[in-house]
Design a protein around this motif. Structure first.
Motif, short mmCIF file in Angstrom:
data_model
loop_
_atom_site.label_atom_id
_atom_site.label_comp_id
_atom_site.label_asym_id
_atom_site.label_seq_id
_atom_site.Cartn_x
_atom_site.Cartn_y
_atom_site.Cartn_z
N THR A 30 0.85 -1.38 0.04
CA THR A 30 0.12 -0.07 0.29
C THR A 30 0.66 1.06 0.11
OG1 THR A 30 -1.85 -1.04 1.19
CG2 THR A 30 -2.13 2.01 0.72
N SER A 31 2.35 0.63 1.25
CA SER A 31 3.18 2.27 0.64
C SER A 31 3.20 2.31 -0.36
CB SER A 31 4.21 2.35 1.99
OG SER A 31 4.51 0.87 1.97
N ILE A 32 3.95 1.67 -0.54
CA ILE A 32 4.61 1.62 -2.13
C ILE A 32 3.33 2.19 -3.42
CG2 ILE A 32 5.46 0.74 -4.73
CD1 ILE A 32 7.43 -1.49 -2.03
N LYS A 33 2.12 1.90 -3.10
CA LYS A 33 1.14 2.19 -4.36
C LYS A 33 1.03 4.20 -4.17
CE LYS A 33 -0.67 -2.15 -4.87
NZ LYS A 33 -2.50 -3.19 -4.13
N LYS A 34 1.27 4.09 -3.02
CA LYS A 34 1.14 5.40 -2.83
C LYS A 34 2.58 6.54 -3.28
CE LYS A 34 -2.28 5.23 1.24
NZ LYS A 34 -2.12 5.29 2.86
N VAL A 35 3.23 6.07 -2.97
CA VAL A 35 4.38 6.62 -3.74
C VAL A 35 4.93 6.68 -5.49
CG1 VAL A 35 6.71 6.28 -4.33
CG2 VAL A 35 6.15 5.96 -2.11
N ASP A 36 3.50 5.51 -6.30
CA ASP A 36 3.99 5.16 -7.40
C ASP A 36 3.28 6.47 -7.55
OD1 ASP A 36 5.87 3.93 -7.78
OD2 ASP A 36 4.05 1.89 -7.36
N ALA A 37 1.96 6.95 -6.77
CA ALA A 37 0.65 7.57 -7.53
C ALA A 37 0.90 9.30 -7.35
CB ALA A 37 -1.08 7.46 -6.38
N ALA A 38 1.72 9.09 -6.55
CA ALA A 38 2.08 10.78 -6.08
C ALA A 38 2.78 10.50 -7.36
CB ALA A 38 2.70 10.89 -4.61
N VAL A 39 3.49 9.65 -7.55
CA VAL A 39 4.86 10.07 -8.83
C VAL A 39 4.24 9.89 -9.96
CG1 VAL A 39 6.58 8.92 -10.16
CG2 VAL A 39 6.87 8.68 -7.81
N LYS A 48 7.72 12.52 -1.61
CA LYS A 48 8.98 12.90 -0.70
C LYS A 48 8.29 12.55 1.06
CE LYS A 48 12.52 15.46 -2.53
NZ LYS A 48 13.35 16.56 -2.95
N GLU A 49 7.45 12.77 1.21
CA GLU A 49 6.37 12.06 2.05
C GLU A 49 5.99 10.57 2.26
OE1 GLU A 49 5.06 12.94 5.87
OE2 GLU A 49 5.93 14.20 4.21
N MET A 50 5.62 10.74 0.38
CA MET A 50 5.03 9.30 0.96
C MET A 50 6.30 7.77 0.82
SD MET A 50 2.09 9.15 0.88
CE MET A 50 1.46 9.83 2.27
N LEU A 51 7.03 8.35 0.00
CA LEU A 51 8.87 7.68 0.37
C LEU A 51 9.22 7.51 1.51
CD1 LEU A 51 11.00 6.64 -1.57
CD2 LEU A 51 11.92 8.61 -2.00
N ARG A 52 9.45 8.19 2.32
CA ARG A 52 9.33 8.75 3.20
C ARG A 52 9.07 7.41 4.47
NH1 ARG A 52 9.26 13.66 5.54
NH2 ARG A 52 9.92 14.55 3.57
N ASN A 53 7.79 7.11 4.18
CA ASN A 53 7.16 6.60 5.25
C ASN A 53 7.02 4.76 4.23
OD1 ASN A 53 5.54 8.75 6.84
ND2 ASN A 53 3.26 8.95 5.01
N ALA A 54 6.89 4.79 2.79
CA ALA A 54 7.29 3.64 2.61
C ALA A 54 8.67 2.97 2.64
CB ALA A 54 7.74 3.99 1.11
N ILE A 55 9.85 3.93 2.58
CA ILE A 55 11.06 3.50 3.57
C ILE A 55 10.60 3.45 4.63
CG2 ILE A 55 13.21 3.70 3.77
CD1 ILE A 55 13.50 6.59 1.96
N SER A 56 10.43 3.81 6.07
CA SER A 56 9.84 2.85 7.09
C SER A 56 9.35 2.19 6.57
CB SER A 56 8.75 4.30 7.84
OG SER A 56 8.92 3.83 8.97
N GLU A 57 8.13 1.79 6.17
CA GLU A 57 7.47 0.79 5.97
C GLU A 57 8.44 -1.25 6.20
OE1 GLU A 57 4.52 -0.03 7.75
OE2 GLU A 57 4.36 1.71 8.25
N LEU A 58 9.51 -0.71 5.13
CA LEU A 58 9.88 -1.66 4.03
C LEU A 58 11.49 -2.06 5.40
CD1 LEU A 58 10.59 -0.32 0.35
CD2 LEU A 58 9.91 -2.84 1.09
N ASP A 59 11.42 -0.44 5.64
CA ASP A 59 12.73 -1.08 6.66
C ASP A 59 12.17 -1.47 8.41
OD1 ASP A 59 14.76 0.07 5.61
OD2 ASP A 59 14.25 2.19 6.51
#
Length: 87
Positions: A30-39, A48-59
């Protein structure tokens, strides 16, 4: 169905772990899809905000053993590259 008590327990434990892993993977996707949608929308600040969240979830998923560290690194790299490609 298993007859041995320890085998029955393993089945229950595996179901619990599978459900946990599924929930974590769903959150990551879901977090990856949000980044893709923003791109796609060319919204650099949101991306950038969604990327920060996605990186956090991935980690988090990596530390819990859901993803291998190289898989996480690859996904983060691709997402970062996509966000940086926004003009």
């Amino acid at each position: 169905m298993a007859n041995i008590k320890s085998a029955k327990k393993r089945i229950l434990v595996n179901e619990t772990k599978a459900a946990r892993n599924k929930a974590i993977k769903s959150k990551v996707k879901t977090s990856i899809k949000k980044v893709d949608a923003a791109v796609v929308a060319n919204d650099k600040d949101l991306a950038k905000e969604m990327l920060r969240n996605a990186i956090s979830e991935l980690d988090k998923a990596t530390t819990k053993g859901v993803y291998h560290k190289n898989t996480t690194s690859r996904k983060i790299s691709r997402l970062t590259k996509a966000v940086n490609s926004i003009a």
